[in-house]
Write a protein that holds these residues in place. Structure first.
Motif, PDB file in Angstrom:
ATOM      1  N   ASP A 158       0.850  -1.184   0.000  1.00 34.35           N
ATOM      2  CA  ASP A 158       0.000   0.000   0.000  1.00 34.35           C
ATOM      3  C   ASP A 158       0.893   1.245   0.000  1.00 34.35           C
ATOM      4  O   ASP A 158       1.699   1.420   0.917  1.00 34.35           O
ATOM      5  CB  ASP A 158      -0.908  -0.023   1.237  1.00 34.35           C
ATOM      6  CG  ASP A 158      -2.016   1.018   1.172  1.00 34.35           C
ATOM      7  OD1 ASP A 158      -2.153   1.652   0.104  1.00 34.35           O
ATOM      8  OD2 ASP A 158      -2.740   1.176   2.164  1.00 34.35           O
ATOM      9  N   PRO A 159       0.819   2.084  -1.036  1.00 31.64           N
ATOM     10  CA  PRO A 159      -0.190   2.039  -2.098  1.00 31.64           C
ATOM     11  C   PRO A 159       0.176   1.044  -3.197  1.00 31.64           C
ATOM     12  O   PRO A 159       1.349   0.795  -3.441  1.00 31.64           O
ATOM     13  CB  PRO A 159      -0.177   3.459  -2.643  1.00 31.64           C
ATOM     14  CG  PRO A 159       1.235   3.923  -2.414  1.00 31.64           C
ATOM     15  CD  PRO A 159       1.662   3.303  -1.119  1.00 31.64           C
ATOM     16  N   TRP A 160      -0.839   0.477  -3.831  1.00 26.70           N
ATOM     17  CA  TRP A 160      -0.648  -0.384  -4.984  1.00 26.70           C
ATOM     18  C   TRP A 160      -0.732   0.484  -6.220  1.00 26.70           C
ATOM     19  O   TRP A 160      -0.682   1.717  -6.146  1.00 26.70           O
ATOM     20  CB  TRP A 160      -1.693  -1.504  -4.990  1.00 26.70           C
ATOM     21  CG  TRP A 160      -1.430  -2.623  -5.954  1.00 26.70           C
ATOM     22  CD1 TRP A 160      -2.219  -3.015  -6.985  1.00 26.70           C
ATOM     23  CD2 TRP A 160      -0.291  -3.496  -5.979  1.00 26.70           C
ATOM     24  NE1 TRP A 160      -1.643  -4.077  -7.648  1.00 26.70           N
ATOM     25  CE2 TRP A 160      -0.455  -4.395  -7.054  1.00 26.70           C
ATOM     26  CE3 TRP A 160       0.852  -3.600  -5.188  1.00 26.70           C
ATOM     27  CZ2 TRP A 160       0.462  -5.374  -7.370  1.00 26.70           C
ATOM     28  CZ3 TRP A 160       1.779  -4.571  -5.498  1.00 26.70           C
ATOM     29  CH2 TRP A 160       1.581  -5.450  -6.576  1.00 26.70           C
ATOM     30  N   TYR A 161      -0.855  -0.103  -7.395  1.00 22.51           N
ATOM     31  CA  TYR A 161      -0.885   0.650  -8.630  1.00 22.51           C
ATOM     32  C   TYR A 161      -2.294   1.156  -8.946  1.00 22.51           C
ATOM     33  O   TYR A 161      -3.295   0.557  -8.542  1.00 22.51           O
ATOM     34  CB  TYR A 161      -0.420  -0.226  -9.804  1.00 22.51           C
ATOM     35  CG  TYR A 161       0.965  -0.775  -9.658  1.00 22.51           C
ATOM     36  CD1 TYR A 161       2.074  -0.049 -10.085  1.00 22.51           C
ATOM     37  CD2 TYR A 161       1.189  -2.034  -9.103  1.00 22.51           C
ATOM     38  CE1 TYR A 161       3.358  -0.555  -9.961  1.00 22.51           C
ATOM     39  CE2 TYR A 161       2.463  -2.551  -8.971  1.00 22.51           C
ATOM     40  CZ  TYR A 161       3.549  -1.807  -9.404  1.00 22.51           C
ATOM     41  OH  TYR A 161       4.814  -2.318  -9.275  1.00 22.51           O
ATOM     42  N   SER A 162      -2.341   2.232  -9.675  1.00 21.41           N
ATOM     43  CA  SER A 162      -3.584   2.705 -10.279  1.00 21.41           C
ATOM     44  C   SER A 162      -3.509   2.392 -11.765  1.00 21.41           C
ATOM     45  O   SER A 162      -2.533   2.761 -12.437  1.00 21.41           O
ATOM     46  CB  SER A 162      -3.732   4.216 -10.067  1.00 21.41           C
ATOM     47  OG  SER A 162      -4.850   4.715 -10.781  1.00 21.41           O
ATOM     48  N   VAL A 163      -4.491   1.670 -12.289  1.00 24.19           N
ATOM     49  CA  VAL A 163      -4.443   1.196 -13.676  1.00 24.19           C
ATOM     50  C   VAL A 163      -5.465   1.929 -14.528  1.00 24.19           C
ATOM     51  O   VAL A 163      -6.618   2.124 -14.117  1.00 24.19           O
ATOM     52  CB  VAL A 163      -4.696  -0.327 -13.745  1.00 24.19           C
ATOM     53  CG1 VAL A 163      -4.797  -0.783 -15.196  1.00 24.19           C
ATOM     54  CG2 VAL A 163      -3.576  -1.072 -13.045  1.00 24.19           C
ATOM     55  N   VAL A 164      -5.046   2.328 -15.708  1.00 21.53           N
ATOM     56  CA  VAL A 164      -5.939   2.968 -16.662  1.00 21.53           C
ATOM     57  C   VAL A 164      -5.714   2.324 -18.029  1.00 21.53           C
ATOM     58  O   VAL A 164      -4.580   2.024 -18.411  1.00 21.53           O
ATOM     59  CB  VAL A 164      -5.689   4.497 -16.718  1.00 21.53           C
ATOM     60  CG1 VAL A 164      -4.256   4.804 -17.131  1.00 21.53           C
ATOM     61  CG2 VAL A 164      -6.676   5.162 -17.650  1.00 21.53           C
ATOM     62  N   VAL A 165      -6.798   2.062 -18.742  1.00 21.56           N
ATOM     63  CA  VAL A 165      -6.731   1.490 -20.091  1.00 21.56           C
ATOM     64  C   VAL A 165      -6.885   2.625 -21.086  1.00 21.56           C
ATOM     65  O   VAL A 165      -7.862   3.382 -21.037  1.00 21.56           O
ATOM     66  CB  VAL A 165      -7.825   0.431 -20.303  1.00 21.56           C
ATOM     67  CG1 VAL A 165      -7.757  -0.130 -21.733  1.00 21.56           C
ATOM     68  CG2 VAL A 165      -7.691  -0.692 -19.286  1.00 21.56           C
ATOM     69  N   CYS A 166      -5.908   2.760 -21.996  1.00 22.87           N
ATOM     70  CA  CYS A 166      -5.888   3.872 -22.944  1.00 22.87           C
ATOM     71  C   CYS A 166      -5.957   3.355 -24.381  1.00 22.87           C
ATOM     72  O   CYS A 166      -5.256   2.408 -24.738  1.00 22.87           O
ATOM     73  CB  CYS A 166      -4.616   4.696 -22.773  1.00 22.87           C
ATOM     74  SG  CYS A 166      -4.398   5.386 -21.123  1.00 22.87           S
ATOM     75  N   GLY A 167      -6.813   3.987 -25.184  1.00 23.49           N
ATOM     76  CA  GLY A 167      -6.951   3.581 -26.569  1.00 23.49           C
ATOM     77  C   GLY A 167      -7.546   4.684 -27.412  1.00 23.49           C
ATOM     78  O   GLY A 167      -7.967   5.724 -26.891  1.00 23.49           O
ATOM     79  N   PRO A 168      -7.621   4.462 -28.723  1.00 27.57           N
ATOM     80  CA  PRO A 168      -8.132   5.500 -29.633  1.00 27.57           C
ATOM     81  C   PRO A 168      -9.655   5.585 -29.638  1.00 27.57           C
ATOM     82  O   PRO A 168     -10.229   6.420 -30.327  1.00 27.57           O
ATOM     83  CB  PRO A 168      -7.617   5.027 -30.991  1.00 27.57           C
ATOM     84  CG  PRO A 168      -7.551   3.534 -30.858  1.00 27.57           C
ATOM     85  CD  PRO A 168      -7.145   3.272 -29.439  1.00 27.57           C
TER      86      PRO A 168
END
Length: 329
Positions: free
Chosen positions: A33-43
């Protein structure tokens, strides 16, 4: 909190994408803690295998991430999309650590991030990669390659090895081991001395060596032989060898050496013990013996390893900046 951005496009391979999301996107605050923050990016909306995926952000958001991961995609016979290539290059120029899984390496190569560097991909596509991008030194015989801010992995399951390596770089060996145990990954995978991911002990199971493994781990500082392990497991040395090959993919002595190296890594990360003391605690006997095996297995001497990883495992010492680098020895 470190942000991991998954860069997606049409035709992305769902296995590698799902694997990366499972490692970085699961709620593992109980592990670190803290772990990762994940975001999916695309067109925009993309097709991933048979599924339609709606990304969280556009490709321009990649440049705001600490780590960008490019999963593989199916059609390597055509050049990767220019907007994806440009976004990945811009993210790296902004300071992001960029990693490819399987054929995602073609995006990194097209972006020029691998010029003059060693890289890997699925062995079936290694010749294509080398022919298309002659400035890239393609190594098809390793699980992954770490060039500091640019990393590449071989195909399928090797993507897990690279993801665990990234966790190890950021959070240390104990956290990487905890994640590996949660995912029930194989205890050891041969792939050359680029492997910095520590070898976790297999989760308890019904196999004949389930009781032997923890017994050995508690006695790494003592002299251990194949005959002694066989007696403890109540089987012949030949049967022991067969079971070890089946469960771990290697021999009893090689597995034992891997465990000693693993323990040495943890001690180098978490203590101020001298190399001599660590050699005794891991059953290596002398500092000379430890240095020889450690350098051959991990790829760097113990002192270099300690300097690289030690600051990342001290409380409050995780780098909160934008770059993630390590020596490439």
């Amino acid at each position: 909190m470190s942000t991991v951005a998954l860069a997606v496009t049409d035709g992305m391979l769902h296995f590698e994408l799902s694997l990366a999301y499972e490692v970085f996107g699961a709620d593992l605050t109980g592990v670190a803690d803290p772990w990762y923050s994940v975001v999916v990016c695309g067109p925009g909306a993309v097709r991933v295998g048979r599924f339609r995926l709606e990304p969280d952000r556009g490709l321009d958001h990649l440049s705001r991430a600490h780590t960008v991961i490019v999963p593989g995609w199916a059609d390597i016979d055509v050049d990767p999309p220019a907007d994806l290539v440009d976004a990945v290059r811009a993210a790296h120029e902004a300071g992001a650590r960029v990693a490819s899984l399987c054929t995602g390496v073609f995006v990194l190569a097209a972006a020029g991030l691998l010029d003059g560097k060693r890289a890997t991909t699925h062995w079936e596509h290694a010749q294509v990669l080398a022919a298309r991008y002659p400035r890239v030194e393609v190594d098809p015989d390793v699980l992954y390659v770490d060039n500091g801010s640019v990393l590449t992995s071989a195909g399928k399951a090797a993507a897990m090895d690279l993801c665990l390596h990234l966790v190890r770089l950021d959070h240390g060996s104990s956290v990487a081991n905890a994640v590996a145990r949660r995912l029930v990954v194989p205890p050891h995978r041969d792939g050359g001395q680029a492997q910095f991911v520590t070898t976790p002990v297999p989760a308890p199971d019904n196999h004949p060596l389930a009781e032997l493994f923890p017994w050995v781990i508690e006695r790494l500082d003592r002299p251990l032989t194949v005959e002694g392990l066989a007696r403890q497991a109540r089987m012949s040395s030949r049967n022991l060898g067969r079971h070890f090959r089946s469960v771990t993919g290697t021999t009893p002595l090689q597995w034992l050496l891997n465990q000693r190296i693993r323990h040495a890594q943890e001690l180098l990360e978490t203590t101020d013990d001298s190399v001599d003391a660590i050699a005794a605690a891991t059953g290596m006997g002398t500092a000379t013996t430890l240095r020889r095996h450690f350098n051959r297995t991990v790829g760097v001497p113990p002192d270099t390893y300690r300097r690289t990883f030690r600051s990342r495992t001290r409380p409050g010492a995780n780098d909160s900046g934008h770059r993630h680098q390590r020596p490439t020895g």
